[in-house]
Design an enzyme around this catalytic site. Structure first.
Site, PDB file in Angstrom:
ATOM      1  N   ASP A  20       0.829  -1.206   0.000  1.00 42.62           N
ATOM      2  CA  ASP A  20       0.000   0.000   0.000  1.00 42.62           C
ATOM      3  C   ASP A  20       0.866   1.260   0.000  1.00 42.62           C
ATOM      4  O   ASP A  20       1.996   1.246   0.497  1.00 42.62           O
ATOM      5  CB  ASP A  20      -0.919  -0.024   1.230  1.00 42.62           C
ATOM      6  CG  ASP A  20      -2.115   0.913   1.089  1.00 42.62           C
ATOM      7  OD1 ASP A  20      -2.349   1.430  -0.019  1.00 42.62           O
ATOM      8  OD2 ASP A  20      -2.807   1.127   2.102  1.00 42.62           O
ATOM      9  N   ASN A  22       1.314   3.353  -2.914  1.00 41.87           N
ATOM     10  CA  ASN A  22       1.863   3.759  -4.226  1.00 41.87           C
ATOM     11  C   ASN A  22       1.364   5.147  -4.625  1.00 41.87           C
ATOM     12  O   ASN A  22       2.119   5.958  -5.167  1.00 41.87           O
ATOM     13  CB  ASN A  22       1.429   2.771  -5.313  1.00 41.87           C
ATOM     14  CG  ASN A  22       2.008   1.388  -5.116  1.00 41.87           C
ATOM     15  OD1 ASN A  22       2.879   1.191  -4.270  1.00 41.87           O
ATOM     16  ND2 ASN A  22       1.528   0.430  -5.890  1.00 41.87           N
ATOM     17  N   GLY A  23       0.080   5.385  -4.377  1.00 40.29           N
ATOM     18  CA  GLY A  23      -0.526   6.662  -4.769  1.00 40.29           C
ATOM     19  C   GLY A  23       0.089   7.824  -4.007  1.00 40.29           C
ATOM     20  O   GLY A  23       0.438   8.853  -4.592  1.00 40.29           O
ATOM     21  N   ARG A  33      -0.503   8.619 -10.297  1.00 42.89           N
ATOM     22  CA  ARG A  33      -0.635   7.415  -9.463  1.00 42.89           C
ATOM     23  C   ARG A  33      -0.010   6.200 -10.152  1.00 42.89           C
ATOM     24  O   ARG A  33       0.609   5.358  -9.509  1.00 42.89           O
ATOM     25  CB  ARG A  33      -2.110   7.145  -9.162  1.00 42.89           C
ATOM     26  CG  ARG A  33      -2.749   8.204  -8.260  1.00 42.89           C
ATOM     27  CD  ARG A  33      -4.199   7.855  -7.979  1.00 42.89           C
ATOM     28  NE  ARG A  33      -4.319   6.561  -7.327  1.00 42.89           N
ATOM     29  CZ  ARG A  33      -4.199   6.366  -6.009  1.00 42.89           C
ATOM     30  NH1 ARG A  33      -3.964   7.363  -5.211  1.00 42.89           N
ATOM     31  NH2 ARG A  33      -4.313   5.160  -5.518  1.00 42.89           N
ATOM     32  N   THR A  66     -11.085  -6.780  -4.594  1.00 35.85           N
ATOM     33  CA  THR A  66     -12.415  -6.694  -5.227  1.00 35.85           C
ATOM     34  C   THR A  66     -12.916  -5.249  -5.133  1.00 35.85           C
ATOM     35  O   THR A  66     -13.610  -4.773  -6.025  1.00 35.85           O
ATOM     36  CB  THR A  66     -13.432  -7.656  -4.552  1.00 35.85           C
ATOM     37  OG1 THR A  66     -13.342  -7.522  -3.143  1.00 35.85           O
ATOM     38  CG2 THR A  66     -13.178  -9.096  -4.920  1.00 35.85           C
ATOM     39  N   ASN A  68     -11.027  -2.601  -5.302  1.00 37.32           N
ATOM     40  CA  ASN A  68     -10.259  -1.716  -6.190  1.00 37.32           C
ATOM     41  C   ASN A  68     -10.919  -1.519  -7.562  1.00 37.32           C
ATOM     42  O   ASN A  68     -10.568  -0.600  -8.297  1.00 37.32           O
ATOM     43  CB  ASN A  68      -8.814  -2.214  -6.374  1.00 37.32           C
ATOM     44  CG  ASN A  68      -7.949  -2.063  -5.144  1.00 37.32           C
ATOM     45  OD1 ASN A  68      -7.053  -2.877  -4.900  1.00 37.32           O
ATOM     46  ND2 ASN A  68      -8.196  -1.025  -4.346  1.00 37.32           N
ATOM     47  N   TRP A  69     -11.905  -2.370  -7.887  1.00 43.81           N
ATOM     48  CA  TRP A  69     -12.624  -2.189  -9.160  1.00 43.81           C
ATOM     49  C   TRP A  69     -13.342  -0.846  -9.210  1.00 43.81           C
ATOM     50  O   TRP A  69     -13.698  -0.356 -10.270  1.00 43.81           O
ATOM     51  CB  TRP A  69     -13.634  -3.321  -9.397  1.00 43.81           C
ATOM     52  CG  TRP A  69     -13.001  -4.625  -9.784  1.00 43.81           C
ATOM     53  CD1 TRP A  69     -12.968  -5.769  -9.035  1.00 43.81           C
ATOM     54  CD2 TRP A  69     -12.312  -4.935 -11.001  1.00 43.81           C
ATOM     55  NE1 TRP A  69     -12.299  -6.765  -9.708  1.00 43.81           N
ATOM     56  CE2 TRP A  69     -11.883  -6.275 -10.921  1.00 43.81           C
ATOM     57  CE3 TRP A  69     -12.005  -4.210 -12.162  1.00 43.81           C
ATOM     58  CZ2 TRP A  69     -11.166  -6.911 -11.933  1.00 43.81           C
ATOM     59  CZ3 TRP A  69     -11.294  -4.843 -13.177  1.00 43.81           C
ATOM     60  CH2 TRP A  69     -10.884  -6.163 -13.063  1.00 43.81           C
ATOM     61  N   ARG A 194      -5.321  -1.645   8.967  1.00 43.06           N
ATOM     62  CA  ARG A 194      -6.523  -2.436   8.638  1.00 43.06           C
ATOM     63  C   ARG A 194      -6.155  -3.552   7.663  1.00 43.06           C
ATOM     64  O   ARG A 194      -5.100  -3.527   7.038  1.00 43.06           O
ATOM     65  CB  ARG A 194      -7.609  -1.544   8.050  1.00 43.06           C
ATOM     66  CG  ARG A 194      -7.176  -0.696   6.869  1.00 43.06           C
ATOM     67  CD  ARG A 194      -8.344   0.106   6.265  1.00 43.06           C
ATOM     68  NE  ARG A 194      -7.836   1.079   5.322  1.00 43.06           N
ATOM     69  CZ  ARG A 194      -7.646   2.380   5.592  1.00 43.06           C
ATOM     70  NH1 ARG A 194      -7.927   2.858   6.781  1.00 43.06           N
ATOM     71  NH2 ARG A 194      -7.171   3.195   4.675  1.00 43.06           N
ATOM     72  N   GLU A 207       1.479 -12.927  12.689  1.00 38.40           N
ATOM     73  CA  GLU A 207       2.066 -11.715  13.268  1.00 38.40           C
ATOM     74  C   GLU A 207       1.902 -10.578  12.258  1.00 38.40           C
ATOM     75  O   GLU A 207       2.109 -10.782  11.051  1.00 38.40           O
ATOM     76  CB  GLU A 207       3.558 -11.932  13.551  1.00 38.40           C
ATOM     77  CG  GLU A 207       3.831 -12.973  14.607  1.00 38.40           C
ATOM     78  CD  GLU A 207       3.248 -12.613  15.968  1.00 38.40           C
ATOM     79  OE1 GLU A 207       3.312 -11.432  16.357  1.00 38.40           O
ATOM     80  OE2 GLU A 207       2.726 -13.525  16.635  1.00 38.40           O
TER      81      GLU A 207
HETATM   82  C1  IPE Z   1      -5.539  -2.710  -0.166  1.00 37.39           C
HETATM   83  O1  IPE Z   1      -5.145  -1.394  -0.360  1.00 37.39           O
HETATM   84  C2  IPE Z   1      -5.568  -3.439  -1.466  1.00 37.39           C
HETATM   85  C3  IPE Z   1      -4.272  -3.645  -2.107  1.00 37.39           C
HETATM   86  C4  IPE Z   1      -3.117  -3.346  -1.611  1.00 37.39           C
HETATM   87  C5  IPE Z   1      -4.322  -4.274  -3.386  1.00 37.39           C
HETATM   88  P1  IPE Z   1      -6.220  -0.240  -0.572  1.00 37.39           P
HETATM   89  O2  IPE Z   1      -5.447   1.024  -0.649  1.00 37.39           O
HETATM   90  O3  IPE Z   1      -7.122  -0.569  -1.687  1.00 37.39           O
HETATM   91  O4  IPE Z   1      -7.055  -0.344   0.780  1.00 37.39           O
HETATM   92  P2  IPE Z   1      -7.794   0.766   1.631  1.00 37.39           P
HETATM   93  O5  IPE Z   1      -8.621   1.577   0.667  1.00 37.39           O
HETATM   94  O6  IPE Z   1      -6.736   1.571   2.299  1.00 37.39           O
HETATM   95  O7  IPE Z   1      -8.592  -0.012   2.603  1.00 37.39           O
HETATM   96  C1  IPE Z   2      -1.568   0.173  -3.345  1.00 39.57           C
HETATM   97  O1  IPE Z   2      -1.342   1.529  -3.432  1.00 39.57           O
HETATM   98  C2  IPE Z   2      -1.752  -0.477  -4.695  1.00 39.57           C
HETATM   99  C3  IPE Z   2      -3.136  -0.873  -5.008  1.00 39.57           C
HETATM  100  C4  IPE Z   2      -4.146  -0.854  -4.189  1.00 39.57           C
HETATM  101  C5  IPE Z   2      -3.374  -1.352  -6.364  1.00 39.57           C
HETATM  102  P1  IPE Z   2      -2.541   2.562  -3.452  1.00 39.57           P
HETATM  103  O2  IPE Z   2      -2.908   2.813  -4.865  1.00 39.57           O
HETATM  104  O3  IPE Z   2      -3.653   2.107  -2.574  1.00 39.57           O
HETATM  105  O4  IPE Z   2      -1.840   3.845  -2.832  1.00 39.57           O
HETATM  106  P2  IPE Z   2      -2.465   4.884  -1.821  1.00 39.57           P
HETATM  107  O5  IPE Z   2      -3.029   4.129  -0.664  1.00 39.57           O
HETATM  108  O6  IPE Z   2      -3.529   5.626  -2.575  1.00 39.57           O
HETATM  109  O7  IPE Z   2      -1.314   5.746  -1.414  1.00 39.57           O
HETATM  110 MG    MG Z   3      -4.086   2.390  -0.625  1.00 36.33          MG
END
Ligand code: IPE
Ligand code: IPE
Ligand code: MG
Length: 243
Positions: A20, A22-23, A33, A66, A68-69, A194, A207
């Site tokens: 998590d 990357n964005g 992103r 699921t 992320n769609w 979470r 853990e």
């Molecule tokens: C969880 O990250 C899903 C993946 C890493 C693929 P998200 O960024 O989608 O989760 P939330 O929105 O913080 O719960």
């Molecule tokens: C995790 O990075 C990758 C995927 C869920 C595909 P995010 O895209 O959720 O990055 P943030 O949480 O917006 O920084």
């Molecule tokens: Mg994220």
């Protein structure tokens, strides 16, 4: 620094990772992103190498949930294209490190070109037994448990099993990858506290290691630190340790 993986007393067999941040990594740099996701793909390669080096047998990464769609189509399409270009670029790495690729999730929702490319890489690496790299793609744990429940209910309906036979093992046996051991360690990057619908059943006694580091900055050294933290944990499983 060259982390001394051999110096660690315990090496988890299976490490699951919620990749998590990357964005946010990209935003901090004024990048799109998708640039963050591209850099994150480099981290996946680094972690696969580190896992092979350290002796971790299974790595599961949460690549697309699921949920992320519901992201904008531009980002979803970019992620699907990145999946394919990463497989093109790194498949050799799977062979070099004798890594078998597997996936779990609702793959039927993926575009055909992505499904085909994944299948090709899975077929080409299916014979490796040293290491397994599992990508959770279009994956949701509640859906996985619902699917398992349906499979069991169908067997009851056909008279193949009795309701009194349903136990924890039977539920485990009907999840997507029943032969894979539960992860001993779950890593989540970017500081969120979470599970976001990841491996709810399988992580019951794992853990947790949460780091503020964004996924694109999570490389071998950070992986080593997570394994070090795992080594300092006292796993009691509800019992009492005599120390
Ligand atoms: C969880 O990250 C899903 C993946 C890493 C693929 P998200 O960024 O989608 O989760 P939330 O929105 O913080 O719960
Ligand atoms: C995790 O990075 C990758 C995927 C869920 C595909 P995010 O895209 O959720 O990055 P943030 O949480 O917006 O920084
Ligand atoms: Mg994220």
């Amino acid at each position: 620094m060259n982390p001394n993986f051999q110096g660690l007393e315990k090496i988890p067999r299976h490490v699951a990772i919620i990749m998590d941040g990357n964005g946010r990594w990209a935003k901090e740099r004024g990048l799109s992103r998708i640039e963050g996701h591209k850099e994150g793909a480099q981290s996946v390669r680094a972690i696969l190498r580190a896992a092979a080096k350290s002796g971790v047998e299974f790595i599961t990464v949460y690549a697309f949930s699921t949920e992320n769609w519901k992201r904008p189509a531009l980002e979803v399409d970019g992620l699907m294209a990145l999946l394919v270009s990463s497989l093109n670029a790194y498949e050799q790495e799977l062979h070099d490190n004798k890594i078998c690729l597997r996936v779990m999730g609702q793959l039927e929702r993926l575009p055909l070109f992505a499904r085909k490319r994944i299948q090709k890489a899975m077929d080409a690496t299916a014979h490796y037994t040293d290491h397994t790299f599992i990508i959770a793609l279009s994956y949701g744990s509640r859906m996985e448990i619902a699917d398992a429940t349906r499979k069991i209910a169908e067997k009851v309906k056909k008279g193949e099993i009795q309701t009194k036979e349903i136990n924890e093992q039977m539920i485990s046996d009907h999840l997507y990858l029943p032969d894979v051991p539960n992860p001993e360690l779950m890593i989540r990057t970017s500081g969120e506290l979470r599970l976001s619908n990841f491996l709810l059943w399988q992580l019951s006694y794992s853990e947790f290691y949460i780091t503020d580091t964004y996924w694109p900055d999570f490389r071998e050294e950070q992986f080593f630190q997570a394994l070090e933290a795992f080594n300092s944990r006292d796993r009691r499983y509800g019992g009492v340790n005599k120390k």
